[in-house]
Design a protein around this motif. Structure first.
Motif, PDB file in Angstrom:
ATOM      1  N   THR A  72      22.649   7.524   6.318  1.00  0.00           N
ATOM      2  CA  THR A  72      21.464   6.673   6.227  1.00  0.00           C
ATOM      3  C   THR A  72      21.696   5.392   7.028  1.00  0.00           C
ATOM      4  O   THR A  72      22.825   4.899   7.105  1.00  0.00           O
ATOM      5  CB  THR A  72      21.142   6.294   4.770  1.00  0.00           C
ATOM      6  OG1 THR A  72      22.222   5.510   4.237  1.00  0.00           O
ATOM      7  CG2 THR A  72      20.960   7.550   3.921  1.00  0.00           C
ATOM      8  N   LYS A 115      25.737   1.929   0.559  1.00  0.00           N
ATOM      9  CA  LYS A 115      24.972   2.658   1.570  1.00  0.00           C
ATOM     10  C   LYS A 115      25.454   4.100   1.619  1.00  0.00           C
ATOM     11  O   LYS A 115      26.618   4.367   1.917  1.00  0.00           O
ATOM     12  CB  LYS A 115      25.122   2.037   2.965  1.00  0.00           C
ATOM     13  CG  LYS A 115      24.162   2.634   3.993  1.00  0.00           C
ATOM     14  CD  LYS A 115      24.510   2.249   5.424  1.00  0.00           C
ATOM     15  CE  LYS A 115      25.594   3.128   5.995  1.00  0.00           C
ATOM     16  NZ  LYS A 115      25.156   4.544   6.184  1.00  0.00           N
ATOM     17  N   GLY A 145      29.125   6.198   5.070  1.00  0.00           N
ATOM     18  CA  GLY A 145      28.638   5.475   3.895  1.00  0.00           C
ATOM     19  C   GLY A 145      29.670   4.479   3.427  1.00  0.00           C
ATOM     20  O   GLY A 145      30.827   4.526   3.845  1.00  0.00           O
ATOM     21  N   THR A 155      25.298   4.344  10.602  1.00  0.00           N
ATOM     22  CA  THR A 155      24.453   5.376   9.998  1.00  0.00           C
ATOM     23  C   THR A 155      25.258   6.545   9.442  1.00  0.00           C
ATOM     24  O   THR A 155      25.040   6.973   8.317  1.00  0.00           O
ATOM     25  CB  THR A 155      23.460   5.911  11.045  1.00  0.00           C
ATOM     26  OG1 THR A 155      24.165   6.224  12.251  1.00  0.00           O
ATOM     27  CG2 THR A 155      22.385   4.881  11.354  1.00  0.00           C
ATOM     28  N   THR A 172      19.935  14.580  13.733  1.00  0.00           N
ATOM     29  CA  THR A 172      20.668  13.610  12.920  1.00  0.00           C
ATOM     30  C   THR A 172      21.963  14.187  12.351  1.00  0.00           C
ATOM     31  O   THR A 172      23.049  13.622  12.531  1.00  0.00           O
ATOM     32  CB  THR A 172      19.781  13.098  11.775  1.00  0.00           C
ATOM     33  OG1 THR A 172      18.648  12.434  12.330  1.00  0.00           O
ATOM     34  CG2 THR A 172      20.544  12.115  10.898  1.00  0.00           C
TER      35      THR A 172
END
Length: 294
Positions: free
Chosen positions: A52, A48, A37, A34, A106
């Motif tokens: 995220t 990605k 990237g 997550t 997050t």
């Protein structure tokens, strides 16, 4: 092939010191899937953005294609190692509450993960430096640096995020180079194939044929060894700090006393059951057929 396993510089790896630096995915909130990237390439099958979730991430933070990452185009995932940062951040700094349970966490959680991974990697190297040096003063300095880093990791979220990691990195790098010079010098008296092979830190050695060579004591720090042939070679006392071993051929090579070798480097290379490794590193499953990793 000549080996040097009985050489005085070939200390046993600091396995006990590194137990907490091994990844424990079951106690991590998939932070590697997550926080970072990646772009579509030979390493990853898709783009990605950082911060995220990977589309292959399951609700329980497991990977839905873990058994077939390489054939599915996610070789980069099989190379990565967090040095235990995942569980440290998930269960320690954030008390076992995931970013899904608390979406406001997050950003800080992902930032902490990136910081702790760097710090834990430094601890990995310092543990080896402390074990390999012959100088009690250097061993003490390595231990003190390890204590400073450990306190930074355990000192809370805000101090961690404000930490000057680059300054710490410079201090650790200086220490590692000093220990490397000391350890490698113990091999020089016996000579070795590296003395006339043009091997040096940061060298472009992509695809070079070093098969069956006695490279003991060479300094390959930061060298590009992509697809190099190191089969059946003796790398005792070779400094591999930051060396790029992608697709390097390590079948039958002796790396049991190599300096500053990491699991990610091995995961990126090619090897076999005959490859000799330090005690606290493992042979990647894709090194032999039938592993499910391609």
């Amino acid at each position: 092939m000549q080996t040097n396993s009985a050489h005085p510089a070939a200390h046993s790896a600091p396995a006990l010191d590194r137990q907490s630096l091994l990844p424990d995915c079951g106690n991590c909130f998939a932070l590697c899937c997550t926080a970072f990237g990646f772009s579509r390439s030979a390493e990853f099958a898709l783009d990605k953005p950082a911060g995220t979730p990977c589309p292959n991430l399951a609700a329980d933070f497991s990977c839905t294609i873990h058994s077939s990452l390489r054939p599915r185009g996610f070789r980069g995932c099989t190379v990565f190692d967090c040095f235990g940062a995942g569980q440290k951040v998930s269960q320690g700094l954030f008390g076992g509450t995931s970013w899904r349970e608390n979406p406001e966490s997050t950003g800080p959680m992902f930032a902490a993960f990136k910081a702790v991974r760097q710090l834990h990697e430094m601890l990995w190297y310092l543990a080896e430096a402390r074990c390999r040096t012959f100088d009690p003063d250097l061993a003490q300095q390595a231990a003190e640096l390890g204590t400073i880093i450990g306190q930074a990791v355990d000192g809370g979220l805000q101090p961690l995020l404000a930490l000057d990691i680059q300054e710490l990195h410079a201090r650790v790098r200086s220490m590692l180079m000093e220990v490397s010079t000391e350890v490698r010098s113990a091999y020089f008296a016996a000579g070795g194939d590296h003395l006339d092979a043009g091997l040096r830190p940061g060298a472009d050695l992509m695809g070079i044929n070093l098969r069956g060579r006695r490279l003991c004591g060479a300094d390959l720090r930061g060298a590009y060894l992509i697809a190099a042939d190191l089969r059946d070679s003796d790398l005792s006392g070779v400094d591999l700090l930051g060396a790029d071993l992608r697709d390097a051929r390590l079948e039958g090579a002796d790396l049991s006393a190599a300096l500053y070798l990491t699991q990610p480097q091995l995961n990126a290379a090619r090897g076999s059951r005959a490859t000799r490794l330090p005690a606290d590193l493992v042979q990647p499953p894709h090194w032999w057929p039938g592993s499910g990793q391609g």
